[in-house]
Write a protein that holds these residues in place. Structure first.
Motif, mmCIF file in Angstrom:
data_model
loop_
_atom_site.group_PDB
_atom_site.id
_atom_site.type_symbol
_atom_site.label_atom_id
_atom_site.label_comp_id
_atom_site.label_asym_id
_atom_site.label_seq_id
_atom_site.Cartn_x
_atom_site.Cartn_y
_atom_site.Cartn_z
ATOM 1 N N UNK A 79 0.830 -1.209 0.000
ATOM 2 C CA UNK A 79 0.000 0.000 0.000
ATOM 3 C C UNK A 79 0.864 1.258 0.000
ATOM 4 N N UNK A 80 1.940 1.252 0.758
ATOM 5 C CA UNK A 80 2.831 2.426 0.804
ATOM 6 C C UNK A 80 3.436 2.696 -0.569
ATOM 7 N N UNK A 81 3.803 1.651 -1.275
ATOM 8 C CA UNK A 81 4.380 1.814 -2.613
ATOM 9 C C UNK A 81 3.315 2.300 -3.589
ATOM 10 N N UNK A 82 2.165 1.652 -3.577
ATOM 11 C CA UNK A 82 1.089 2.018 -4.494
ATOM 12 C C UNK A 82 0.559 3.425 -4.250
ATOM 13 N N UNK A 83 0.710 3.925 -3.041
ATOM 14 C CA UNK A 83 0.249 5.282 -2.703
ATOM 15 C C UNK A 83 1.213 6.377 -3.146
ATOM 16 N N UNK A 84 2.400 6.009 -3.552
ATOM 17 C CA UNK A 84 3.400 7.012 -3.950
ATOM 18 C C UNK A 84 3.035 7.641 -5.294
ATOM 19 N N UNK A 85 3.136 8.949 -5.370
ATOM 20 C CA UNK A 85 2.862 9.664 -6.623
ATOM 21 C C UNK A 85 3.871 9.338 -7.707
ATOM 22 N N UNK A 86 5.092 8.978 -7.312
ATOM 23 C CA UNK A 86 6.142 8.706 -8.300
ATOM 24 C C UNK A 86 6.207 7.240 -8.725
ATOM 25 N N UNK A 87 5.334 6.394 -8.206
ATOM 26 C CA UNK A 87 5.373 4.970 -8.552
ATOM 27 C C UNK A 87 4.718 4.734 -9.911
ATOM 28 N N UNK A 88 5.449 4.076 -10.809
ATOM 29 C CA UNK A 88 4.949 3.816 -12.158
ATOM 30 C C UNK A 88 5.008 2.330 -12.536
ATOM 31 N N UNK A 89 5.359 1.459 -11.598
ATOM 32 C CA UNK A 89 5.587 0.053 -11.921
ATOM 33 C C UNK A 89 4.443 -0.886 -11.638
ATOM 34 N N UNK A 90 3.215 -0.412 -11.671
ATOM 35 C CA UNK A 90 2.088 -1.278 -11.331
ATOM 36 C C UNK A 90 1.928 -2.426 -12.330
ATOM 37 N N UNK A 91 2.383 -2.255 -13.563
ATOM 38 C CA UNK A 91 2.297 -3.306 -14.575
ATOM 39 C C UNK A 91 3.594 -4.093 -14.745
ATOM 40 N N UNK A 92 4.574 -3.830 -13.914
ATOM 41 C CA UNK A 92 5.872 -4.497 -14.056
ATOM 42 C C UNK A 92 5.709 -6.003 -13.904
ATOM 43 N N UNK A 93 6.534 -6.716 -14.644
ATOM 44 C CA UNK A 93 6.545 -8.171 -14.552
ATOM 45 C C UNK A 93 7.987 -8.653 -14.426
ATOM 46 N N UNK A 94 8.149 -9.742 -13.705
ATOM 47 C CA UNK A 94 9.487 -10.299 -13.582
ATOM 48 C C UNK A 94 9.836 -11.048 -14.868
ATOM 49 N N UNK A 95 11.003 -11.638 -14.919
ATOM 50 C CA UNK A 95 11.436 -12.262 -16.170
ATOM 51 C C UNK A 95 10.638 -13.511 -16.530
ATOM 52 N N UNK A 96 9.759 -13.957 -15.650
ATOM 53 C CA UNK A 96 8.879 -15.086 -15.913
ATOM 54 C C UNK A 96 7.441 -14.646 -16.164
ATOM 55 N N UNK A 97 7.224 -13.342 -16.253
ATOM 56 C CA UNK A 97 5.897 -12.821 -16.557
ATOM 57 C C UNK A 97 4.992 -12.597 -15.362
ATOM 58 N N UNK A 98 5.454 -12.875 -14.162
ATOM 59 C CA UNK A 98 4.628 -12.679 -12.972
ATOM 60 C C UNK A 98 4.605 -11.208 -12.570
#
Length: 130
Positions: free
Chosen positions: A46-65
């Protein structure tokens, strides 16, 4: 000596105004959000998702997760809701092919792991399994 819970320390770091690594990615594609979700640290997520500068909500690891896969795996329904409600999120039906998720979507993961709360949230946002 006062012992502080590791998740509380991580949450405080993630919320600190001088913290500038919310979008960092390691060599495996792991982000702070993915790692926090994989360890069941919902308050850190929640702390990460609440950050205004966070842009990685769609990030995936090298296995697609994605963080949604890991939040589903840990039955973090409130984190799944926050990810799925994020205005930039677009990866609800992404399949991860790692050994942990075996070509499953986040909903498949939640259903397979019997994580009912997470499955209900995900189903509400992305529909039934295909």
């Amino acid at each position: 000596m006062r012992v502080t819970e590791p998740a509380a320390v991580l949450r405080a770091i993630a919320k600190h105004r001088d913290f500038n690594e919310a979008n960092a990615v390691d060599t495996f594609g792991y982000t702070l959000l993915i790692l926090a979700a994989s360890k069941g640290m919902s308050q850190v997520c929640h702390a990460i998702l609440d950050r205004d500068d966070f842009v990685g909500v769609n990030a995936q690891d090298k296995w697609g997760a994605t963080a949604l896969h890991w939040a589903a795996d840990q039955d973090l329904a409130n984190v799944c809701e926050k990810i799925l409600s994020h205005p930039e999120f677009v990866e609800g039906n992404r399949r991860a092919w790692s050994f942990a998720f075996e070509d499953k979507t986040a909903l498949d993961v939640a259903l397979h792991r019997n994580c009912k709360a997470a499955a209900e949230v995900i189903r509400r946002h992305v529909g039934p399994p295909k």
